[in-house]
Design a protein around this motif. Structure first.
Motif, PDB file in Angstrom:
ATOM      1  N   MET A   1       0.842  -1.181   0.000  1.00  0.00           N
ATOM      2  CA  MET A   1       0.000   0.000   0.000  1.00  0.00           C
ATOM      3  C   MET A   1       0.882   1.237   0.000  1.00  0.00           C
ATOM      4  SD  MET A   1      -2.808  -1.237   2.783  1.00  0.00           S
ATOM      5  CE  MET A   1      -3.540  -2.860   2.572  1.00  0.00           C
ATOM      6  N   PRO A   2       0.488   2.308  -0.678  1.00  0.00           N
ATOM      7  CA  PRO A   2       1.342   3.479  -0.758  1.00  0.00           C
ATOM      8  C   PRO A   2       1.672   4.046   0.608  1.00  0.00           C
ATOM      9  CG  PRO A   2      -0.377   3.587  -2.399  1.00  0.00           C
ATOM     10  CD  PRO A   2      -0.685   2.407  -1.530  1.00  0.00           C
ATOM     11  N   ASP A   3       2.800   4.716   0.664  1.00  0.00           N
ATOM     12  CA  ASP A   3       3.291   5.358   1.868  1.00  0.00           C
ATOM     13  C   ASP A   3       2.263   6.351   2.405  1.00  0.00           C
ATOM     14  OD1 ASP A   3       4.807   6.535   3.827  1.00  0.00           O
ATOM     15  OD2 ASP A   3       6.156   7.575   2.450  1.00  0.00           O
ATOM     16  N   ALA A 148       5.511  -0.901  -1.855  1.00  0.00           N
ATOM     17  CA  ALA A 148       6.490  -1.971  -1.699  1.00  0.00           C
ATOM     18  C   ALA A 148       6.546  -2.786  -2.992  1.00  0.00           C
ATOM     19  CB  ALA A 148       6.106  -2.868  -0.522  1.00  0.00           C
ATOM     20  N   ALA A 149       7.740  -3.223  -3.353  1.00  0.00           N
ATOM     21  CA  ALA A 149       7.934  -3.878  -4.647  1.00  0.00           C
ATOM     22  C   ALA A 149       7.111  -5.153  -4.790  1.00  0.00           C
ATOM     23  CB  ALA A 149       9.415  -4.179  -4.858  1.00  0.00           C
ATOM     24  N   ASP A 150       6.745  -5.783  -3.673  1.00  0.00           N
ATOM     25  CA  ASP A 150       5.969  -7.021  -3.752  1.00  0.00           C
ATOM     26  C   ASP A 150       4.470  -6.788  -3.591  1.00  0.00           C
ATOM     27  OD1 ASP A 150       5.903  -6.336  -1.087  1.00  0.00           O
ATOM     28  OD2 ASP A 150       6.402  -8.340  -0.330  1.00  0.00           O
ATOM     29  N   ASN A 151       4.047  -5.525  -3.587  1.00  0.00           N
ATOM     30  CA  ASN A 151       2.636  -5.213  -3.385  1.00  0.00           C
ATOM     31  C   ASN A 151       1.928  -5.125  -4.741  1.00  0.00           C
ATOM     32  OD1 ASN A 151       0.139  -4.353  -2.513  1.00  0.00           O
ATOM     33  ND2 ASN A 151       0.934  -2.741  -1.181  1.00  0.00           N
ATOM     34  N   ASP A 152       1.687  -6.288  -5.329  1.00  0.00           N
ATOM     35  CA  ASP A 152       1.104  -6.334  -6.679  1.00  0.00           C
ATOM     36  C   ASP A 152      -0.316  -5.758  -6.717  1.00  0.00           C
ATOM     37  OD1 ASP A 152       3.418  -7.570  -7.533  1.00  0.00           O
ATOM     38  OD2 ASP A 152       2.617  -9.594  -7.281  1.00  0.00           O
ATOM     39  N   VAL A 153      -1.057  -5.886  -5.625  1.00  0.00           N
ATOM     40  CA  VAL A 153      -2.440  -5.401  -5.616  1.00  0.00           C
ATOM     41  C   VAL A 153      -2.478  -3.881  -5.730  1.00  0.00           C
ATOM     42  CG1 VAL A 153      -4.547  -5.234  -4.247  1.00  0.00           C
ATOM     43  CG2 VAL A 153      -3.288  -7.381  -4.326  1.00  0.00           C
ATOM     44  N   SER A 154      -1.653  -3.199  -4.941  1.00  0.00           N
ATOM     45  CA  SER A 154      -1.632  -1.739  -5.014  1.00  0.00           C
ATOM     46  C   SER A 154      -1.062  -1.266  -6.343  1.00  0.00           C
ATOM     47  CB  SER A 154      -0.813  -1.160  -3.857  1.00  0.00           C
ATOM     48  OG  SER A 154      -1.593  -1.076  -2.686  1.00  0.00           O
ATOM     49  N   GLU A 155      -0.103  -1.988  -6.875  1.00  0.00           N
ATOM     50  CA  GLU A 155       0.441  -1.613  -8.182  1.00  0.00           C
ATOM     51  C   GLU A 155      -0.652  -1.696  -9.253  1.00  0.00           C
ATOM     52  OE1 GLU A 155       3.949  -2.981 -11.326  1.00  0.00           O
ATOM     53  OE2 GLU A 155       4.046  -3.612  -9.223  1.00  0.00           O
ATOM     54  N   ALA A 156      -1.463  -2.731  -9.205  1.00  0.00           N
ATOM     55  CA  ALA A 156      -2.546  -2.863 -10.174  1.00  0.00           C
ATOM     56  C   ALA A 156      -3.591  -1.768  -9.978  1.00  0.00           C
ATOM     57  CB  ALA A 156      -3.195  -4.240 -10.047  1.00  0.00           C
ATOM     58  N   LEU A 157      -3.880  -1.431  -8.720  1.00  0.00           N
ATOM     59  CA  LEU A 157      -4.848  -0.372  -8.437  1.00  0.00           C
ATOM     60  C   LEU A 157      -4.373   0.957  -9.030  1.00  0.00           C
ATOM     61  CD1 LEU A 157      -6.645   0.330  -5.093  1.00  0.00           C
ATOM     62  CD2 LEU A 157      -5.423   2.164  -6.244  1.00  0.00           C
ATOM     63  N   PRO A 182      12.919  -2.853  -1.098  1.00  0.00           N
ATOM     64  CA  PRO A 182      12.702  -2.315  -2.449  1.00  0.00           C
ATOM     65  C   PRO A 182      11.293  -1.756  -2.604  1.00  0.00           C
ATOM     66  CG  PRO A 182      12.728  -4.712  -2.486  1.00  0.00           C
ATOM     67  CD  PRO A 182      13.140  -4.311  -1.105  1.00  0.00           C
ATOM     68  N   VAL A 183      11.199  -0.607  -3.282  1.00  0.00           N
ATOM     69  CA  VAL A 183       9.906   0.034  -3.534  1.00  0.00           C
ATOM     70  C   VAL A 183       9.840   0.471  -4.994  1.00  0.00           C
ATOM     71  CG1 VAL A 183       9.626   0.862  -1.162  1.00  0.00           C
ATOM     72  CG2 VAL A 183      10.790   2.310  -2.848  1.00  0.00           C
ATOM     73  N   LYS A 184       8.629   0.743  -5.456  1.00  0.00           N
ATOM     74  CA  LYS A 184       8.408   1.282  -6.790  1.00  0.00           C
ATOM     75  C   LYS A 184       7.698   2.622  -6.656  1.00  0.00           C
ATOM     76  CE  LYS A 184       7.882  -3.262  -9.008  1.00  0.00           C
ATOM     77  NZ  LYS A 184       6.959  -4.150  -9.792  1.00  0.00           N
ATOM     78  N   HIS A 185       8.066   3.555  -7.515  1.00  0.00           N
ATOM     79  CA  HIS A 185       7.479   4.887  -7.505  1.00  0.00           C
ATOM     80  C   HIS A 185       6.564   5.047  -8.717  1.00  0.00           C
ATOM     81  CE1 HIS A 185      10.281   5.960  -4.339  1.00  0.00           C
ATOM     82  NE2 HIS A 185      11.278   5.537  -5.088  1.00  0.00           N
ATOM     83  N   PHE A 186       5.416   5.697  -8.493  1.00  0.00           N
ATOM     84  CA  PHE A 186       4.428   5.902  -9.545  1.00  0.00           C
ATOM     85  C   PHE A 186       4.002   7.368  -9.576  1.00  0.00           C
ATOM     86  CE2 PHE A 186       4.258   1.489  -8.416  1.00  0.00           C
ATOM     87  CZ  PHE A 186       4.062   0.836  -9.621  1.00  0.00           C
ATOM     88  N   THR A 187       3.589   7.833 -10.769  1.00  0.00           N
ATOM     89  CA  THR A 187       3.180   9.226 -10.944  1.00  0.00           C
ATOM     90  C   THR A 187       1.950   9.304 -11.834  1.00  0.00           C
ATOM     91  OG1 THR A 187       5.466  10.003 -10.730  1.00  0.00           O
ATOM     92  CG2 THR A 187       3.890  11.517 -11.746  1.00  0.00           C
ATOM     93  N   LEU A 188       1.032  10.187 -11.474  1.00  0.00           N
ATOM     94  CA  LEU A 188      -0.117  10.512 -12.310  1.00  0.00           C
ATOM     95  C   LEU A 188      -0.099  12.009 -12.553  1.00  0.00           C
ATOM     96  CD1 LEU A 188      -2.824   9.830 -13.691  1.00  0.00           C
ATOM     97  CD2 LEU A 188      -3.933  10.214 -11.475  1.00  0.00           C
ATOM     98  N   ALA A 189       0.085  12.424 -13.808  1.00  0.00           N
ATOM     99  CA  ALA A 189       0.121  13.840 -14.158  1.00  0.00           C
ATOM    100  C   ALA A 189      -1.279  14.341 -14.461  1.00  0.00           C
ATOM    101  CB  ALA A 189       1.041  14.066 -15.364  1.00  0.00           C
ATOM    102  N   ARG A 190      -1.561  15.559 -14.057  1.00  0.00           N
ATOM    103  CA  ARG A 190      -2.870  16.148 -14.331  1.00  0.00           C
ATOM    104  C   ARG A 190      -3.123  16.247 -15.830  1.00  0.00           C
ATOM    105  NH1 ARG A 190      -6.297  20.126 -12.004  1.00  0.00           N
ATOM    106  NH2 ARG A 190      -4.876  20.645 -10.312  1.00  0.00           N
TER     107      ARG A 190
END
Length: 332
Positions: A1-3, A148-157, A182-190
């Protein structure tokens, strides 16, 4: 789940804040009375191990402090935090919020749900509503999230909301002191529609108009929640339907959006905009109009503002509209 957010000094009172509604949920400010349920839900290894700032065990005292800190977050404009509540039962099921960057130009999304509420679409419903509200009501350029890098559910969301992976890294989690996970970073631009239905490479024709009043001001409309690029200001107009001329489309759009009547002879071609979005290419002829019948009224939930040409730059606009500002300013 995101920070989620850093904790602040405890406060004794909770300030009022916005209340957001979805089909099944209510997102409201956290209250001191939520502490016991908050603690029962979050004191779970499967939740804490996914939240960088959540130690395990998660104590009742820390839960009360974190909720009390919501006052400081909102008053200092550092974060907007919400209790996720089932609308029918009033049951607290989790938390969602945004940690705001300087000047509210960016924000970081965070959320968690009690384990009993996983797999039912509640997280997606809450996160989507929060993102829509944020882009419509705050001057954000983009929203980020870290999982978290293993959090596939949040990545899909996040993918369903339109977020794109922007990098990888490592972060120390409070439940694992001294270890970087390990973590992954995501971005949503307006500027990028979250659920673009356009065909990549397709040219989309729209028409827009600068309505100019007797004081030389220009009418801008702010896109409401739920629409692509919500919260940005734009010139009135819309898509050109098959078989329509730009002038006919403009007359129709102004009648539907603003409730005003315009004679096609009273609109004058001014310039055109051409902009490549990620999922389509926008081509937009822009007209000038100084005469119409009726008073412009917001009919589609948008906000309206009459703006002096010199002040147009103060209003955040879609990238296709921004190049029009100096042209209008110099012309008027």
């Amino acid at each position: 789940m995101p920070d989620l957010f850093d904790s602040f000094a405890p406060e004794t009172a909770l300030s009022a804040g916005p209340v957001l509604r979805t089909t099944r949920l209510l997102l409201r400010p956290l209250a001191a009375a939520d502490a016991a349920v908050f603690h029962r839900l979050i004191n779970d290894w499967e939740i804490c191990r996914r939240l960088p700032d959540a130690p395990f065990p998660y104590t009742a005292g820390l839960a009360a402090e974190w909720i009390a800190a919501a006052v400081h977050d909102r008053e200092s404009r550092r974060a907007e935090q919400f209790a996720i509540v089932e609308a029918v039962s009033g049951t607290l099921i989790g938390v969602a919020g945004l940690r705001l960057g300087k000047g509210q130009k960016s924000a970081e999304l965070g959320y968690w749900l009690g384990r009993a509420y996983w797999g039912q679409g509640f997280a997606l419903e809450a996160a989507r509503r929060l993102v829509e509200w944020a882009f419509a009501g705050l001057p954000l350029g983009h929203i980020t999230a870290t999982v978290a890098a293993d959090n596939d559910v949040s990545e899909a969301l996040l993918g369903r909301l339109g977020f794109r992976q922007s990098g990888k890294g490592a972060k120390e989690f409070s439940c694992r002191p001294g270890q970087k996970m390990p973590v992954k970073h995501f971005t949503l631009a307006r500027d990028v529609p979250a659920a673009a239905a356009e065909i990549p490479g397709r040219v989309v024709l729209v028409v827009a108009v600068a309505l100019i009043d007797a004081q030389g001001r220009i009418l801008l409309a702010r896109r409401p929640e739920g629409k692509k690029m919500a919260g940005l200001w734009e010139f009135p107009g819309g898509k050109i339907e098959p078989g329509e001329t730009p002038e006919a489309a403009l007359v129709r759009e102004l009648r539907e959006e603003l409730g005003i009547g315009v004679n096609p002879r009273d609109v004058a071609p001014f310039v055109f905009a051409s902009h490549a979005y990620e999922s389509f290419h926008l081509l937009m002829p822009v007209f000038l109009c100084r005469r119409w019948q009726g008073a412009p009224t917001a009919r589609e939930g948008q906000k309206l503002a009459w703006v002096a040409p010199a002040d147009l730059v103060e209003y955040p606009m879609p990238p296709a509209d921004r190049p029009l500002i100096p042209m209008l300013r110099d012309f008027l």
